[in-house]
Structures are given as structure tokens and as C-alpha cells.
Write a protein that holds these residues in place. Structure first.
Motif: not given
Length: 527
Positions: A16-18, A502-515, A519-522
Motif C-alpha cells: 500500500g502506497l498513499s 497558464e504556461s506552468f500547466r505544461t507540468l503537473y504538480p507534485l501531489p500535496a501528500t508527498d510534499l 521534506p526534500s521535495l519542492h
């Protein structure tokens, strides 16, 4: 339908990975220890089957099981998640459902809390975790310590190279969609290890280096078991990687010459186009098909879940379409159809001219997004064989259509685009011949032949040839059209006439749960 590799018993335990990256580098466990599991050749192949099976299965104990926590098992399949992320934000598809996360794609307003994006991210990381575990257990030292020598040892090394490829593929997925994910390999510690974040540039170099490293280690093109990695699959992913290099590495960092080199390797390796385009997407597309380079293999008995091609087919059909004619007599979910922009790419979208145009319905435009009958339904995938029979499956609920991750037609298109963008080692005359080869199959004659082409012609040809195969988001980004206000389609940006995003939507966001968990994620810019 007979899928030899799918007949292998897949016994690795569910993990299981959440918020999965905090515990990303860990060993999948069950009652069978690694020393027992890897003690025989059959054991090694069974575990390799789990690495492959992570594409086609949601879990190990049937339709109600999932390797992922926090999402309905029916939505946890890799292809279903990937297809949504690649098709629904484009002109090729729009869904009537209001399930959490679905409308965000159409309207291009997703956030880091989108449950479907988080599940895709976690599915790819889970697949990497499974591959890493196999790689830990297939080193030369491990092979020798278990008494494998000679041909058996060499075969395990081939398995190892295939697992490295599958891991590289998932890192390519993460690079393409999320840009800057956490990074871990089999060499990192097991346990409560917090993996560092990589960058898109670093990940590009890693994926490239892994593919080049395994190229001489996997079996030669077209010599491996069906649905397993060979050199053709390596070359095909390299060609795709190089075609998109400027997106991944930044303006001016092009690798079109390399894209020509590796697409040419595929083209000259003995693959050939399937005579009838529609047979590429039927339930016996694993038979006598030298166009598909690497598929995800699905079987209505052995890979039962509500993702994969079961999802693609059922979501495109409802009761007024006679589901039985699609090989799903008890199905038809009435979800996905096209916007008007997709059929209009064909001009005559009846299928009488270009046989690739496979649509159902009479209302081209979508005025009410909640009405499945508005917008043409796509009938490209069908769970019937080329002779018209429906594969055996309980209640006809699950589909046996394999999904081509790579096929020869894409390589023709890569070659043509890379030549037009200035890559060397190819020529326009050969590229035009490749495009005409695709068009002659589509038209049934030379009436659709062209004498020259533009880059926009390539994009349109990719739309006609590859629609609903998970390419469109990546293609539109490469052509600077994904978020552009000068290239719109119905309901782009949440308005009927379409608008830029918006131009930034060419990338998806990293999931809030993993942020939160790591703590190493930005977070990616804009979110």
C-alpha cells in the motif's frame, strides 16, 4: 486469448502506497522470503512477471485489490490513470463524469490535491519500487550465491536488463508529466529512507544512460516473448525521449539527430505495418502483429480490473451503441467522447475516406458537458477479434485488447518530425514516403499521398494516427500549443469556445501528500 507471459503466476505481495515517497525504497514482503522466491529460474521469472504485471494489474487478489491506498481499485490501473492525464486535457477527449479530478483535466484547473494525478504519480513510483527490488536480487553476486551459472545466469541477467528498462520507462513518465520527482534506485538504503528530489535535466540523463546501457543486454529486436522488452522497445523509447529533449532540457537543447538515428533503427529492424489499421485495436491484436513493438498485455480472464482497455472501451460506449458489438455485452459506461476538434482533423470523419476515422454519433459539438450523446464517441478500440468473436471472459466484463505503448507508425512520425525540425541523418524524401505509407494504409490507395509537409502537418497526422493512444498532451506541449491561446478547442480552459491556460500547466504538480511526507521535495512552479 493466449498470453503466454500472463500465464506466469504473479505472487509478489501487495504494497500500500498513499504518500509513497517517504517509504519508496522498501522491500515488498509476504510469507515467501527472497531466498525462497529467487531460488529457482521459475521463481525469478515469476517475480519478473510482477514487474511487468504492475502495468496491467491493480493488485494481486482480483478486481477489489489495489497496490495503492487512497483510491478506488477500479481507478488504480496505470493505463487508466495515464490515459486520463494525457488525453482529457486535450482536444481528443472529454468525459461526462464528475468523479473527483476528472473535470479538472478538461478545464485545466488541476491542483496538487487532484486524486487521479496523485494516483498516477504513486503508481509509477510503486512500479519503480517493484523493479528496484528485483534488481537488488539479480546482481551477479546474488546470482552466483544461489548457484546459477551458464545459460541460467545469463537469462537472469536478461531479466535484469528488462527490469531496468521498465524502471526507466516509469521515470520517463514521471519526467514527462511531473518533471522533478523523488529519485531512488536499488543502490539506496531500504527502510525509512527519504529519497532526494531529482531535476528534469538529471532525470533525462539518467533515463538516457539506462536505455543505452541495457540496449546490448536485452534480446535483439523481435526475438523476445510477446509483450516483453527487446532492443526495438529500447530504440523506440530513446527515439521518443530525443524527440522531446527540448521540452525536458530547455530551449536550444535539441536531439533531433538522435531521434532520427533511433527511429531508423526501429524502422529497419523488420517491423511492418498491420494491413488493416482497425485490427491494431481488437482483442486478437497480439496475433501476427509485427507493428506493435511493446504492449501492455490485457486478458479478460487473467488481468481483470476496470482499468486498461476495459476502461477505454467501456467508457466510450453506452446502451444506444449496442455494447455487445464492442465485445462488452454487459458494459457501456457512457463517459468519454471527443470534442469536435478531433473528428475535424479528418475532414471527412465518416471513415469513408480515411479509415482511421472511427466515430459514432450525430452531434459534433458539445453544448452540455454532462450529455454523453453530445460530441462523437470514439469506436477505435473493440473487445472483439478480427473474425468478429468476443473473447471468453466472465460476463464479458473485462477486455482482452492489448494496448500498444510503442508501435512502428509512431517511429515513422518521429522520423518525419525530426527531419523537419533540422535533425541530420535523414531526408525529407524518405520522411514523406513514411508519411505516405501511413496514409495509404488509411485511405486504401494513393489518393491521400502528399508531396511535401510542414510541422503542423505532422502534428495533424499524429492526431489522426495516434488518437486515444496517450500521446496528445505531450505532443501539444512539444508544439507549444497545449496552453496557447492561439490554439484552442471546445471547453479548453473551462469555456465552451476554449481559451488559453497558464504556461506552468505544461507540468503537473507534485501531489500535496508527498510534499508533506517528504521534506526534500519542492513544488513545481505555479502550484
Amino acid at each position: 486469448m493466449k498470453k503466454n507471459f500472463l500465464k506466469i503466476c504473479i505472487f509478489m505481495a501487495v504494497v500500500g502506497l498513499s504518500s509513497c515517497t517517504k517509504d519508496l525504497d522498501r522491500t515488498p514482503t509476504n510469507a515467501t522470503t527472497s531466498e525462497v522466491a529467487y531460488s529457482t529460474m521459475d521463481g525469478y521469472k515469476q517475480v519478473l512477471a510482477k514487474v511487468y504485471g504492475s502495468f496491467a494489474l491493480t493488485g494481486n487478489t482480483g478486481t477489489s485489490s489495489s497496490d495503492l491506498a487512497g483510491i478506488d481499485p477500479g481507478q488504480a490501473d496505470f493505463l487508466r490513470l495515464y490515459w486520463n492525464a494525457q488525453e482529457l486535457p486535450t482536444e481528443e477527449a472529454m468525459c461526462v463524469w464528475n468523479d473527483p479530478g476528472i473535470p479538472d483535466f478538461h478545464y485545466m484547473n488541476w491542483t496538487s490535491n487532484n486524486v487521479l494525478l496523485a494516483a498516477l504519480y504513486n503508481r509509477s513510483l510503486f512500479h519503480i519500487t517493484i523493479a528496484n527490488e528485483f534488481l537488488r536480487e539479480s546482481t551477479d553476486d546474488k546470482i552466483a550465491s544461489r548457484g546459477f551459472t551458464g545459460k541460467d545466469a545469463d537469462e537472469i541477467r536478461t531479466y535484469r536488463a528488462e527490469a531496468r528498462y521498465l524502471r526507466a520507462f516509469e521515470y520517463w513518465v514521471l519526467m514527462d508529466l511531473f518533471g522533478n520527482p523523488p529519485f531512488v534506485t536499488e543502490k539506496d538504503p531500504i527502510g525509512k529512507y527519504i529519497p532526494p528530489q531529482t531535476t528534469r535535466t538529471e532525470l533525462f540523463k539518467y533515463v538516457e544512460s539506462e536505455l543505452l546501457a541495457v540496449e546490448p543486454l536485452v534480446m535483439k529486436a523481435r526475438t523476445n516473448e510477446y509483450a516483453r522488452v527487446d532492443q526495438g522497445a529500447v530504440w523506440a523509447l530513446l527515439a521518443r525521449l530525443y524527440l522531446n529533449a527540448e521540452v525536458y532540457l530547455g530551449k536550444g537543447n535539441t536531439k533531433y539527430t538522435e531521434a532520427i538515428t533511433y527511429s531508423s533503427k526501429v524502422i529497419t529492424a523488420g517491423y511492418s505495418l498491420k494491413k488493416n489499421y482497425n485490427e491494431l485495436f481488437l482483442a486478437d491484436n497480439d496475433v501476427n502483429n509485427s507493428e506493435i513493438i511493446l504492449p501492455i498485455a490485457y486478458d479478460g480472464v487473467k488481468t481483470q480490473n476496470n482499468g486498461g482497455t476495459t476502461f477505454i472501451i467501456n467508457a466510450a460506449v453506452n446502451g444506444d451503441m449496442n455494447p455487445a458489438s464492442f465485445g462488452i455485452p454487459g458494459g457501456g459506461w457512457g463517459g468519454n467522447r471527443s470534442t469536435s476538434s478531433l473528428p475535424l482533423m479528418f475532414g471527412d470523419y465518416s471513415g469513408a475516406t480515411d479509415k482511421r476515422a472511427m466515430f459514432y454519433g450525430t452531434k459534433l459539438d458539445i453544448d452540455d458537458v454532462s450529455q454523453f450523446a453530445e460530441g462523437l464517441r470514439v469506436t477505435k478500440f473493440r473487445n472483439v477479434t478480427s473474425t468478429g468473436t468476443t473473447p471468453s471472459a466472465p460476463g464479458g466484463a473485462y477486455c482482452s485488447v492489448d494496448f500498444p505503448l510503442f508501435r512502428l507508425a509512431e517511429q515513422y512520425l518521429i522520423y518525419a518530425e525530426a527531419v523537419k525540425r533540422g535533425g541530420t541523418g535523414g531526408d525529407a524524401a524518405t520522411a514523406t514516403t513514411y508519411l505516405n505509407t501511413l496514409r495509404e494504409r488509411a485511405y486504401g490507395n494513393k489518393s491521400g499521398d502528399i508531396t511535401s509537409y510542414t510541422l503542423d502537418d505532422v502534428l495533424s497526422e499524429r492526431g489522426r494516427e495516434l488518437y486515444w493512444e496517450g500521446f496528445r498532451r505531450t505532443d501539444l506541449i512539444r508544439f507549444d500549443k497545449f496552453t496557447s491561446s492561439s490554439y484552442v478547442w471546445p471547453w479548453k480552459g473551462g469555456v465552451k469556445e476554449g481559451k488559453g491556460a497558464e504556461s506552468f500547466r505544461t507540468l503537473y504538480p507534485l501531489p500535496a501528500t508527498d510534499l508533506t511526507a517528504n521534506p526534500s521535495l519542492h513544488q513545481n512552479t505555479g502550484y
